[in-house]
Enzyme design. Structure first.
Site, PDB file in Angstrom:
ATOM      1  N   GLU A   1     -10.141  -4.183  -1.875  1.00  0.00           N
ATOM      2  CA  GLU A   1      -9.239  -3.963  -0.799  1.00  0.00           C
ATOM      3  C   GLU A   1      -8.253  -2.642  -1.187  1.00  0.00           C
ATOM      4  OE1 GLU A   1      -6.892  -7.779   0.097  1.00  0.00           O
ATOM      5  OE2 GLU A   1      -8.274  -8.424  -1.462  1.00  0.00           O
TER       6      GLU A   1
ATOM      7  N   HIS B   1       0.373 -11.557   1.763  1.00  0.00           N
ATOM      8  CA  HIS B   1      -0.174 -10.710   3.213  1.00  0.00           C
ATOM      9  C   HIS B   1       0.500 -10.561   4.569  1.00  0.00           C
ATOM     10  CE1 HIS B   1      -3.712 -10.393   0.669  1.00  0.00           C
ATOM     11  NE2 HIS B   1      -4.101 -11.312   0.600  1.00  0.00           N
TER      12      HIS B   1
ATOM     13  N   HIS C   1      -9.272  -7.031   4.565  1.00  0.00           N
ATOM     14  CA  HIS C   1      -9.682  -8.293   3.380  1.00  0.00           C
ATOM     15  C   HIS C   1     -11.103  -8.651   3.538  1.00  0.00           C
ATOM     16  CE1 HIS C   1      -9.102 -11.797   0.878  1.00  0.00           C
ATOM     17  NE2 HIS C   1      -7.859 -11.506   0.556  1.00  0.00           N
TER      18      HIS C   1
END
Length: 383
Positions: free
Chosen positions: A346, A132, A206
């Site tokens: 996502e 991420h 997210h």
């Protein structure tokens, strides 16, 4: 005592109720949401329509902090996991509702090569992968509010400039995130990005959802899921895609027809479920990527009838059942969050795509504009 975000929502709903008949009811309200540990102020913007739907987004991580939706009886509930102030977001590495980047999901060994040059990213995922965007990804910075609008569609646009070399990525990347709520109960999130030198980009949101309401005693495993996916990307022991696409037929990953998530989430007969501790996999979406958003997923709570449809223009969608939520975080309704309390869906490019030539390219060059459009459409199942 109401939280700051709930007070914002109440203010918007009162304002909407006061509008004359036929007036445009999509509106916004702005207010403080606390400060980060280093003293940086965080703001909350609540978008609301005339049907009782509202979305609160905070500048920290351009994060979806709340999504309120009515059930079939008109009873409202917040269906997005999150926290009540900026300090709680900074203290908890949860990614709940955050805009994640520069590259969402995992890059194996934190390495990739671009134009013959190798790049090493921080190994912030158990020392084996970059996750991420890095140690301080886009979820951990305060984004700038560029514009807010009211009218037929209420919206807020954020921007963040990531300098060349940030977290190990090449190129100065200018990213934008726009949240827009309309009178059809659709919350559209649009991510965009430009760069001044070749780089890789994969932005997404997210959010973890529970259509029964965040913090509900039953969790999210009673939600019913349908996915427009014929295949998925299996992972190795480090949760990095192997590079192949496996058909979902005959596996616990087959959600082409509706299934209660909890009936399969512990199916240890499939080694992929053991590796992921449940679902933590990229699902390959049917239909053409890069065009108009098409239906990717449908999540429903049978008891309340709340239904969330997700439309996407991306090639994949990460399906995650909150397997690593361990009971150490307290949510905004003062309930302890546990494994299975939320479901993430996502829209994204495939994980580790820079190292998998068979996967769609995530390269962005100067003069190009990256784009990811996802639509969260709220409806109710009337039974």
């Amino acid at each position: 005592m109401k939280t700051q975000a709930n007070s914002l929502i109440g203010a918007v709903l009162i304002a909407a109720a006061a509008l004359p008949s036929g007036a445009l009811a999509a509106d916004y309200a702005r207010g403080a949401f606390g400060k980060t540990p280093d003293g940086e102020a965080v703001e909350a913007i609540t978008l609301s329509n005339s049907h009782g739907v509202s979305a609160t987004v905070i500048t920290y991580g351009a994060t979806l902090q709340s999504l309120v939706a009515p059930d079939r009886a008109g009873i409202k509930a917040d269906i997005a996991l999150g926290f009540k102030d900026a300090d709680a977001y900074a203290r908890n590495a949860s990614y709940f509702g955050a805009s994640v980047g520069r590259f969402a999901n995992r890059i194996g060994k934190g390495k990739f090569t671009l134009d013959g040059k190798s790049y090493q990213l921080a190994l912030n995922n158990n020392g084996v992968a970059a996750l991420h965007g890095g140690v301080k990804g886009y979820d951990k910075v305060v984004w700038k509010v560029v514009e807010v609008k009211r009218g037929p569609v209420a919206s807020v646009t954020f921007s963040h400039v990531s300098p060349d070399g940030d977290q190990g990525y090449p190129g100065t990347l200018t990213a934008t995130a726009t949240y827009a709520l309309d009178e059809k109960n659709q919350l559209t999130i649009t991510y965009g990005a430009t760069t001044d030198k070749p780089t890789i980009v994969n932005l997404t949101n997210h959010a973890l959802f529970n259509l029964a309401g965040e913090g509900s005693a039953e969790g999210a495993m009673g939600n019913v899921l349908t996915l427009a996916s014929n295949g998925y990307t299996p992972v190795d022991a480090e949760l990095i895609p192997t590079g192949v696409i496996t058909p979902v037929a005959g596996t616990p990953f087959d959600f082409r027809t509706p299934h209660v998530i909890g009936t399969r989430v512990r199916d240890a007969r499939d080694p992929q479920m053991v590796i992921g501790r449940g679902y933590d996999h990229n699902m390959v979406l049917t239909g053409k990527a890069g065009g108009a958003p098409r239906l990717a997923a449908r999540l429903t709570d049978p008891k309340s009838g709340r239904t969330l449809e997700i439309l996407s223009d991306q090639p994949g969608i990460q399906f995650y059942t909150g397997n690593f939520i361990d009971g150490t975080m307290v949510g905004k309704s003062n309930k302890i969050y546990r494994q299975g309390d939320g479901v993430a869906l996502e829209p994204q490019h495939f994980p580790d795509a820079p190292n998998k030539p068979a996967f769609a390219s995530v390269r962005l060059d100067p003069g190009q504009t990256y784009r990811n459009v996802m639509v969260f459409r709220l409806t109710t199942d009337k039974k």
